[in-house]
Design a protein around this motif. Structure first.
Motif, PDB file in Angstrom:
ATOM      1  N   SER A 110       0.818  -1.210   0.000  1.00 14.81           N
ATOM      2  CA  SER A 110       0.000   0.000   0.000  1.00 14.81           C
ATOM      3  C   SER A 110       0.851   1.260   0.000  1.00 14.81           C
ATOM      4  CB  SER A 110      -0.935  -0.003   1.211  1.00 14.81           C
ATOM      5  OG  SER A 110      -1.794  -1.122   1.194  1.00 14.81           O
ATOM      6  N   ASN A 113       2.845   1.448  -3.466  1.00  7.59           N
ATOM      7  CA  ASN A 113       1.989   1.269  -4.640  1.00  7.59           C
ATOM      8  C   ASN A 113       2.337   0.018  -5.443  1.00  7.59           C
ATOM      9  OD1 ASN A 113       0.356   3.610  -4.269  1.00  7.59           O
ATOM     10  ND2 ASN A 113       2.030   4.877  -5.048  1.00  7.59           N
ATOM     11  N   ARG A 144      -6.840  -3.884   4.836  1.00  5.62           N
ATOM     12  CA  ARG A 144      -6.722  -3.351   3.474  1.00  5.62           C
ATOM     13  C   ARG A 144      -7.702  -2.205   3.264  1.00  5.62           C
ATOM     14  NH1 ARG A 144      -7.798  -7.081  -1.835  1.00  5.62           N
ATOM     15  NH2 ARG A 144      -9.897  -7.067  -0.923  1.00  5.62           N
ATOM     16  N   SER A 149      -6.611   0.757   0.320  1.00  9.62           N
ATOM     17  CA  SER A 149      -5.787   0.119  -0.704  1.00  9.62           C
ATOM     18  C   SER A 149      -6.620  -0.787  -1.601  1.00  9.62           C
ATOM     19  CB  SER A 149      -4.684  -0.708  -0.028  1.00  9.62           C
ATOM     20  OG  SER A 149      -3.967  -1.461  -0.975  1.00  9.62           O
ATOM     21  N   VAL A 151      -4.824  -3.198  -3.327  1.00 13.68           N
ATOM     22  CA  VAL A 151      -3.858  -4.251  -3.605  1.00 13.68           C
ATOM     23  C   VAL A 151      -4.585  -5.591  -3.676  1.00 13.68           C
ATOM     24  CG1 VAL A 151      -3.331  -4.522  -1.140  1.00 13.68           C
ATOM     25  CG2 VAL A 151      -1.711  -5.344  -2.841  1.00 13.68           C
TER      26      VAL A 151
END
Length: 271
Positions: A110, A113, A144, A149, A151
């Motif tokens: 996070s 990136n 998360r 994020s 991800v």
């Protein structure tokens, strides 16, 4: 599935692995973070130039691994390494913080990136050489969200070097990982590093996944990858890309190119 096509720019991603040399506080830490970074940069460059669609960075040589939370020095070192790799390659990057520190993996990804993480045990209970590891899907998915994020979570199903104490069979394990653990993709491996999954197991997993991407997590080589990919949506590869096929050796650019060519060949024949 569409988001994965957009992320990797291909329908069948090939993800190479950078095995980091021992990091600070690990049993075999060599005392030089520069040496760790130099090798990681060399391997990432070799993977990207050889044609892989993504790279995952993991603290493979930190064995024996902690069961869950790693030392903050490991998190710091992996963050630095990923940032250095980002300066050299443009393919999507992921993290696997071994043995099962998904929280740290998501945190690093996070902050820098990175696009995805691999979590060895997202749901269920596995008996491993680190002891009993329990999945923490609830905590990880909430974390998360707290980080804002997006991800992606690649989760192993019946992960290698372990035995399940919870799932009665592969189909149930795949469904639980996706439907109850909310994994974005699942990974199927053989019994150990360098061991391929059974072709029939891949086919079962693909049916159970019902459209969620299924990745080969170990044992793929240029000899078998064409066959394995007939029942999978992508592959994560490391051992067979090393010099002489030996896990302790660095990535061999020639082997990368050979593997990518072998993986692409059956796909091109269908066009």
């Amino acid at each position: 599935m569409r988001c994965f096509h957009q992320l990797f720019k291909t329908r069948t991603p090939i993800i190479g692995v950078v095995h980091l040399l021992p990091l600070p506080t690990s049993a075999r830490w060599g005392g030089s973070l520069k040496a760790v970074i130099d090798r990681a940069e060399q391997e990432a460059t070799a993977l990207a130039s050889g044609g892989v669609d993504g790279i995952i960075v993991e603290n493979f040589f930190d064995a024996p691994f902690t069961k869950n939370q790693v030392d903050p020095a490991v998190v710091s070192a992996m963050t630095v390494v990923v940032q250095r790799i980002q300066n050299l390659v443009t393919v999507p990057l992921g993290l696997n913080v071994l043995r099962n520190d998904g929280r740290s993996a998501i945190a690093i990804a996070s902050c820098v990136n990175a696009q995805f993480v691999r979590i060895n045990v997202l749901t269920g209970v596995m008996a491993t050489d680190q002891g009993l590891i329990e999945g923490e899907a609830h905590q990880l998915l909430r974390y998360r969200r707290e980080l804002g994020s997006d991800v992606k979570i690649f989760a192993d199903v019946l992960v290698k070097h372990a035995r399940s104490l919870s799932s009665p069979n592969l189909t149930v394990a795949v469904k639980d990982t996706i439907e109850r653990g909310l994994a974005d993709a699942v990974i199927l491996s053989g019994w150990a590093t360098g061991s391929p999954p059974d072709q029939e197991d891949l086919e079962l997993a693909s049916v159970a996944a019902a459209g969620t991407p299924v990745f080969i997590g170990s044992g793929a080589s240029w000899e078998n990858v064409g066959t394995l990919l007939q029942a999978a949506d992508g592959v994560i590869v490391s051992s067979s890309l090393k010099r002489h096929g030996q896990i302790q050796q660095p990535i061999d650019p020639i082997r990368v190119s050979q593997f990518v060519e072998a993986a692409r060949r059956p796909l091109l024949s269908k066009l």
